[in-house]
Design a protein around this motif. Sequence first.
Motif, short mmCIF file in Angstrom:
data_model
loop_
_atom_site.label_atom_id
_atom_site.label_comp_id
_atom_site.label_asym_id
_atom_site.label_seq_id
_atom_site.Cartn_x
_atom_site.Cartn_y
_atom_site.Cartn_z
N LEU A 222 0.87 -1.17 0.00
CA LEU A 222 0.00 0.00 0.00
C LEU A 222 0.91 1.22 0.00
O LEU A 222 1.71 1.40 0.91
CB LEU A 222 -0.90 0.00 1.23
CG LEU A 222 -1.83 1.18 1.42
CD1 LEU A 222 -2.84 1.28 0.27
CD2 LEU A 222 -2.55 1.08 2.76
N LYS B 283 2.16 5.03 0.30
CA LYS B 283 1.90 6.27 1.02
C LYS B 283 1.93 7.42 0.02
O LYS B 283 2.70 7.34 -0.95
CB LYS B 283 2.98 6.53 2.08
CG LYS B 283 2.92 5.60 3.25
CD LYS B 283 4.06 5.93 4.21
CE LYS B 283 4.07 5.01 5.42
NZ LYS B 283 5.24 5.25 6.26
N TYR C 195 -1.71 7.40 2.05
CA TYR C 195 -2.99 6.72 1.91
C TYR C 195 -3.94 7.25 2.96
O TYR C 195 -3.52 7.75 4.00
CB TYR C 195 -2.85 5.20 2.01
CG TYR C 195 -2.10 4.73 3.24
CD1 TYR C 195 -2.75 4.58 4.45
CD2 TYR C 195 -0.74 4.43 3.18
CE1 TYR C 195 -2.07 4.16 5.59
CE2 TYR C 195 -0.05 4.01 4.31
CZ TYR C 195 -0.71 3.88 5.50
OH TYR C 195 -0.04 3.47 6.61
N GLN D 14 -8.52 4.00 2.45
CA GLN D 14 -7.64 3.13 1.66
C GLN D 14 -6.99 2.05 2.53
O GLN D 14 -6.86 0.91 2.10
CB GLN D 14 -6.55 3.95 0.97
CG GLN D 14 -7.04 4.76 -0.20
CD GLN D 14 -5.97 5.68 -0.75
OE1 GLN D 14 -5.44 6.53 -0.04
NE2 GLN D 14 -5.63 5.47 -2.01
N GLY E 74 -4.06 2.39 -5.13
CA GLY E 74 -2.89 2.54 -4.27
C GLY E 74 -2.36 1.24 -3.69
O GLY E 74 -1.38 1.25 -2.96
#
Length: 146
Positions: free
Chosen positions: A104, A106, A108, A112, A134
């Motif tokens: 994931l 950043k 976020y 998310q 993302g």
Amino acid sequence: MLFGKPKRKVKRILIVEDEPLTAFDNETTLKDDGYEVVETLDGFDEALKAIEREPVDLILSDVRLRSQQTGIDLARAAKERGIPTLFATGQAYPHAREVAIGCLMKPYSEKQLKAAIESVDRLLQGGKVKVPKGLQLFHPETGEPV
């Protein structure tokens, strides 16, 4: 389940993050969403001790940590113990699929983060996953992108 939330496979999460504000935000968000945060740590050694003494369903880790060892090292150690790692990082790691279940990126949002954890949970349960913005997800056995 007809009404309410589906049963979760991911219940206990270890957060490993060297940015205090991000660590606090992640912990608060996940607790508010009903997850049990095992601990929130900022270094490899402490995280390794935590997974040796506590049951953990998922590690949410930055790639860069306070210690010499990285989140990549932690993900390798966790994988050997059958614990999936989701990187939450601003620093892309090109070989993430070899050690982690996903990445994931950043920055976020809370939304998310929650969607990423839910997607990981569905993937671990063998369900179909629509990968949110993302997030990169990798099949837990093959490492192939989802």
